[in-house]
Every structure is written in C-alpha cells, then in structure tokens.
Design a protein around this motif. Sequence first.
Motif, PDB file in Angstrom:
ATOM      1  N   HIS A 110       0.815  -1.218   0.000  1.00 38.83           N
ATOM      2  CA  HIS A 110       0.000   0.000   0.000  1.00 38.83           C
ATOM      3  C   HIS A 110       0.849   1.270   0.000  1.00 38.83           C
ATOM      4  CE1 HIS A 110       0.933  -0.397   4.312  1.00 38.83           C
ATOM      5  NE2 HIS A 110       0.765   0.911   4.370  1.00 38.83           N
ATOM      6  N   GLN A 111       2.145   1.128   0.204  1.00 42.32           N
ATOM      7  CA  GLN A 111       3.016   2.300   0.264  1.00 42.32           C
ATOM      8  C   GLN A 111       3.579   2.636  -1.121  1.00 42.32           C
ATOM      9  OE1 GLN A 111       6.141   1.860   3.153  1.00 42.32           O
ATOM     10  NE2 GLN A 111       4.741   1.578   4.864  1.00 42.32           N
ATOM     11  N   SER A 112       3.696   3.920  -1.382  1.00 43.40           N
ATOM     12  CA  SER A 112       4.408   4.369  -2.576  1.00 43.40           C
ATOM     13  C   SER A 112       5.861   4.641  -2.198  1.00 43.40           C
ATOM     14  CB  SER A 112       3.762   5.628  -3.155  1.00 43.40           C
ATOM     15  OG  SER A 112       3.812   6.679  -2.208  1.00 43.40           O
ATOM     16  N   ILE A 113       6.732   4.587  -3.185  1.00 43.90           N
ATOM     17  CA  ILE A 113       8.145   4.920  -2.989  1.00 43.90           C
ATOM     18  C   ILE A 113       8.430   6.134  -3.868  1.00 43.90           C
ATOM     19  CG2 ILE A 113      10.526   4.139  -3.218  1.00 43.90           C
ATOM     20  CD1 ILE A 113       9.518   1.285  -2.875  1.00 43.90           C
ATOM     21  N   PRO A 114       8.803   7.264  -3.271  1.00 46.08           N
ATOM     22  CA  PRO A 114       9.037   8.473  -4.074  1.00 46.08           C
ATOM     23  C   PRO A 114      10.184   8.271  -5.064  1.00 46.08           C
ATOM     24  CG  PRO A 114       8.795   9.019  -1.749  1.00 46.08           C
ATOM     25  CD  PRO A 114       8.912   7.522  -1.827  1.00 46.08           C
ATOM     26  N   LEU A 115      10.193   9.114  -6.078  1.00 45.07           N
ATOM     27  CA  LEU A 115      11.266   9.077  -7.068  1.00 45.07           C
ATOM     28  C   LEU A 115      12.626   9.262  -6.405  1.00 45.07           C
ATOM     29  CD1 LEU A 115       9.916  11.198 -10.057  1.00 45.07           C
ATOM     30  CD2 LEU A 115      10.254   8.731 -10.001  1.00 45.07           C
ATOM     31  N   HIS A 116      13.610   8.526  -6.884  1.00 50.52           N
ATOM     32  CA  HIS A 116      14.975   8.663  -6.371  1.00 50.52           C
ATOM     33  C   HIS A 116      15.939   8.036  -7.364  1.00 50.52           C
ATOM     34  CE1 HIS A 116      13.616   4.647  -5.201  1.00 50.52           C
ATOM     35  NE2 HIS A 116      14.891   4.295  -5.186  1.00 50.52           N
ATOM     36  N   ASN A 117      17.190   8.432  -7.290  1.00 49.11           N
ATOM     37  CA  ASN A 117      18.272   7.779  -8.028  1.00 49.11           C
ATOM     38  C   ASN A 117      18.951   6.810  -7.082  1.00 49.11           C
ATOM     39  OD1 ASN A 117      18.075  10.823  -8.892  1.00 49.11           O
ATOM     40  ND2 ASN A 117      18.672   9.688 -10.722  1.00 49.11           N
TER      41      ASN A 117
ATOM     42  N   ALA B  70      11.610   9.656 -14.026  1.00 52.27           N
ATOM     43  CA  ALA B  70      11.718  11.080 -14.368  1.00 52.27           C
ATOM     44  C   ALA B  70      13.128  11.363 -14.836  1.00 52.27           C
ATOM     45  CB  ALA B  70      11.368  11.962 -13.175  1.00 52.27           C
ATOM     46  N   ASP B  71      13.263  12.321 -15.730  1.00 49.91           N
ATOM     47  CA  ASP B  71      14.551  12.733 -16.272  1.00 49.91           C
ATOM     48  C   ASP B  71      15.244  13.638 -15.258  1.00 49.91           C
ATOM     49  OD1 ASP B  71      16.632  14.077 -17.697  1.00 49.91           O
ATOM     50  OD2 ASP B  71      15.594  13.690 -19.592  1.00 49.91           O
TER      51      ASP B  71
ATOM     52  N   VAL C 173       8.443  19.501  -7.978  1.00 55.45           N
ATOM     53  CA  VAL C 173       9.112  19.391  -9.272  1.00 55.45           C
ATOM     54  C   VAL C 173       9.214  17.921  -9.683  1.00 55.45           C
ATOM     55  CG1 VAL C 173      11.299  19.730 -10.482  1.00 55.45           C
ATOM     56  CG2 VAL C 173      10.370  21.550  -9.031  1.00 55.45           C
ATOM     57  N   LEU C 174       9.591  17.052  -8.758  1.00 56.11           N
ATOM     58  CA  LEU C 174       9.686  15.626  -9.068  1.00 56.11           C
ATOM     59  C   LEU C 174       8.337  15.085  -9.522  1.00 56.11           C
ATOM     60  CD1 LEU C 174      11.980  14.516  -6.112  1.00 56.11           C
ATOM     61  CD2 LEU C 174      12.544  14.295  -8.538  1.00 56.11           C
ATOM     62  N   ASP C 175       7.278  15.465  -8.818  1.00 54.79           N
ATOM     63  CA  ASP C 175       5.939  15.006  -9.215  1.00 54.79           C
ATOM     64  C   ASP C 175       5.591  15.477 -10.620  1.00 54.79           C
ATOM     65  OD1 ASP C 175       5.610  13.740  -6.799  1.00 54.79           O
ATOM     66  OD2 ASP C 175       4.391  15.335  -5.899  1.00 54.79           O
ATOM     67  N   ASP C 176       5.955  16.714 -10.920  1.00 51.62           N
ATOM     68  CA  ASP C 176       5.611  17.290 -12.223  1.00 51.62           C
ATOM     69  C   ASP C 176       6.385  16.613 -13.356  1.00 51.62           C
ATOM     70  OD1 ASP C 176       4.216  19.352 -13.786  1.00 51.62           O
ATOM     71  OD2 ASP C 176       6.216  20.149 -14.138  1.00 51.62           O
ATOM     72  N   CYS C 177       7.560  16.100 -13.058  1.00 55.64           N
ATOM     73  CA  CYS C 177       8.407  15.469 -14.084  1.00 55.64           C
ATOM     74  C   CYS C 177       8.151  13.971 -14.226  1.00 55.64           C
ATOM     75  CB  CYS C 177       9.883  15.697 -13.761  1.00 55.64           C
ATOM     76  SG  CYS C 177      10.423  17.420 -13.866  1.00 55.64           S
ATOM     77  N   THR C 178       7.285  13.414 -13.392  1.00 52.20           N
ATOM     78  CA  THR C 178       7.087  11.962 -13.357  1.00 52.20           C
ATOM     79  C   THR C 178       6.335  11.460 -14.581  1.00 52.20           C
ATOM     80  OG1 THR C 178       7.105  11.914 -10.937  1.00 52.20           O
ATOM     81  CG2 THR C 178       6.048  10.073 -12.057  1.00 52.20           C
ATOM     82  N   ARG C 179       6.805  10.346 -15.117  1.00 53.83           N
ATOM     83  CA  ARG C 179       6.114   9.633 -16.186  1.00 53.83           C
ATOM     84  C   ARG C 179       5.923   8.184 -15.731  1.00 53.83           C
ATOM     85  NH1 ARG C 179       5.690  14.105 -16.883  1.00 53.83           N
ATOM     86  NH2 ARG C 179       6.255  15.415 -18.666  1.00 53.83           N
TER      87      ARG C 179
ATOM     88  N   ALA D 220      15.540   9.024 -12.586  1.00 55.11           N
ATOM     89  CA  ALA D 220      15.109   8.599 -11.254  1.00 55.11           C
ATOM     90  C   ALA D 220      13.941   7.633 -11.393  1.00 55.11           C
ATOM     91  CB  ALA D 220      14.703   9.815 -10.422  1.00 55.11           C
ATOM     92  N   HIS D 221      13.722   6.836 -10.359  1.00 60.71           N
ATOM     93  CA  HIS D 221      12.631   5.862 -10.397  1.00 60.71           C
ATOM     94  C   HIS D 221      11.954   5.779  -9.031  1.00 60.71           C
ATOM     95  CE1 HIS D 221      16.055   3.513  -8.832  1.00 60.71           C
ATOM     96  NE2 HIS D 221      15.127   2.835  -8.164  1.00 60.71           N
ATOM     97  N   GLY D 222      10.770   5.215  -8.995  1.00 58.96           N
ATOM     98  CA  GLY D 222      10.030   5.031  -7.751  1.00 58.96           C
ATOM     99  C   GLY D 222       9.157   3.791  -7.845  1.00 58.96           C
ATOM    100  N   ARG D 223       8.071   3.773  -7.039  1.00 57.51           N
ATOM    101  CA  ARG D 223       7.116   2.660  -7.113  1.00 57.51           C
ATOM    102  C   ARG D 223       5.745   3.132  -6.661  1.00 57.51           C
ATOM    103  NH1 ARG D 223       6.686  -2.032  -2.829  1.00 57.51           N
ATOM    104  NH2 ARG D 223       5.242  -0.469  -2.018  1.00 57.51           N
ATOM    105  N   GLU D 224       4.724   2.737  -7.414  1.00 61.34           N
ATOM    106  CA  GLU D 224       3.356   3.056  -7.047  1.00 61.34           C
ATOM    107  C   GLU D 224       2.758   1.925  -6.211  1.00 61.34           C
ATOM    108  OE1 GLU D 224       1.234   3.890 -10.626  1.00 61.34           O
ATOM    109  OE2 GLU D 224       2.464   5.648 -11.127  1.00 61.34           O
TER     110      GLU D 224
END
Length: 343
Positions: free
Chosen positions: A115-122, A151-152, A291-297, A315-319
């Motif tokens: 149920h947890q998301s993982i924010p974008l990170h390198n 995200a780039d 900014v990270l949220d706005d750049c997310t694909r 960068a990458h994350g997990r939904e």
Amino acid sequence: MDQRIFDPSPAASPETLAVQPLLPGADLPLLVTPKDGALDDGGWRKLLPDIHAVVRGRLPIAGGLLFRGFGLHGDAPFRAFAESFGRPLLDYDFGSTPRSAVDKGVYTSTEYPAHQSIPLHNEQAYTLQWPQTIWFHCVTAATTGGATPIADSRLVARRIDPAIRARFAAKRLMYVRNYGNGLDLPWQRAFNTDDPAEVERFCRANAIAWEWTEDGELRTRQICQAVARHPVTGDEVWFNQAHLFHVSNLPPAVRDSLLAVVEDESELPRHVFYGDGTPIEDEALDHIRAVLDDCTRSFPWQEGDVMMLDNMLAAHGREPFTGKRKVVVAMADPVRSPDLPAA
C-alpha cells in the motif's frame, strides 16, 4: 566507468529492432521491440549486437530503454540479459531499504508494504558511490498499480528554483543514519556483515564517519553531492535523496512521535542536513517534491519487460499495488563522486 558502453551520437535503429517513444510526447523511456514480433525464450541472444548498438546510441540521450517482447521471463534469463553487456553485476552494499537476493547480482525491488508508494529517487544517491546502470525486470505484474514511475534527472535539475539548486550544490548534504531502530535497516543487513571491524573498514574506505552508541548500535554520517555531472554526456543532474531522508518525508503522526522522543534530530532513524550541519528548509523540500511530481512519467508493467536506466539520468520510484508483484533488479558500472567533473 568504462565509457565504451556509451556512444553519445544518435544511431539509426538496427533493421531487427523498432525504437520509439513509449509515452506520447516523452522520450523517457524509449520502447525497444523486435520488428519481427515477440521472441521465444532465449531468442534475444541472436539480436545482441543490435541490442547493444541501441543501448550505446540511445541510452545516454533518452536516459531509459524499455525492452518488450524479447522472451525474457524469470530471474535467470534476466540475469543473463544484464550480464550480456559485459559488466560485473554489483552487490547491494550500504543499502537503505530491505531487499533479498534472488540470484547472483539480482535482487528483489524494495520490499515495502504494497500500500506504500516509494518516491522518485536515483539509486544510492545518498552516498559517494552508486551504480551507473540499473535494470528492472517484471516477472509478475501486479493486479492493479505497481508501476515504476521515472523522471529525467536533467529536467528535474533545470526546473528546480535556481536559488535552491545553487544552495544545495554549494552546501552539499549530510546524511545521518541510526541503524536497527525499526525504520532503518540493522547495520548487519545494511553492510552485509556481522563484524563491526568490517563495517569500520567500509566506512573508512568510503569517507563515512561512524560511531557506536552506548546501546551498541551504529550511527553514520556522510557528506555527499546534491547535484552531479554525468561522466559521459556532461549533463548536470539532480542527484540526491534529501527529500527521502528528511524527517518531513514521514507521515505527520510518525514524524511527530519521533521528534517527541529525541533530544537532537541527529538521533532520528535517518535524517539529512546541509553539509555544514544546518537544517534544510521544509519549503525547499516541498518545492523539490513538487518538481519531481511534475516530471514523473508512469506506465504499466507487462510481464517479461526489462527497463534499463542510466541511474544518473533517470530517477525511479514505485506506485502502490494490489495482488502479487515481482520486479527484480540488477546493477552495474560503479561510479564514484570524487571521480566526476565538477557540477
């Protein structure tokens, strides 16, 4: 890093492969598929010269490639695919999240509750050495959710307020970790050893300050980059995990309960300061997260997919997800911050 893995000039797609944007209006990631249709298990091997040519020509430009339809199903074929690039796969040393080894050089993705998301990170941007290349393989797709958003990192760096970017670049960051307290890993798992002397040797070799607390636990501090310059392309990238390590990343109830029981923020399970030890402003971190949220694909996984990222460029994350999900990871090409050109 051996720079022969990359050719920064654009290359035409080989006759056997189709290369195109996966998402409308975005070059990250580029979708790579066999032109003659999906391959049987092991069929990717006959296309290796063309696969490698696409990686050399396109990965440093796009930052990420999604291989689909190559007959890759399971841990062992994925490991063989990653190893085909001729770089030894890395162990997950000085990790910050729980993972399990599933094959030599192949690990589960972060084992956080579904149920947890993982924010974008390198990957491992909280230290001075990290993998340049990272692969993800979808063995089992989730019933719902479970995407690996990306995200780039060049775009993120450009969109962050120049004053904030300059302040982070000049001051750098100090990551503080207190291990084995329920929120960070036990030091034995983070360092892959039960021997305190081995921990101290690793810290000494990697510019990590350490101390053993009165209760026998470990505390480390390390000053690291906030921005970096790519060793091949020369691009400036946003490259840190301040927004993840900072206490403001925790749910308010958890954050308030932790702050209520510590005398100093350096006693938190994990936290981050500017490199001079001063606090990072919550407003700056809120801006960075926006900014990270706005750049997310984001895109849905298909079983058998392999995504190859340049870890500095993307960068990458997990939904969150439901059902069973298995995405495994491999890493290669270690890079050291002191070896990079100045950002």
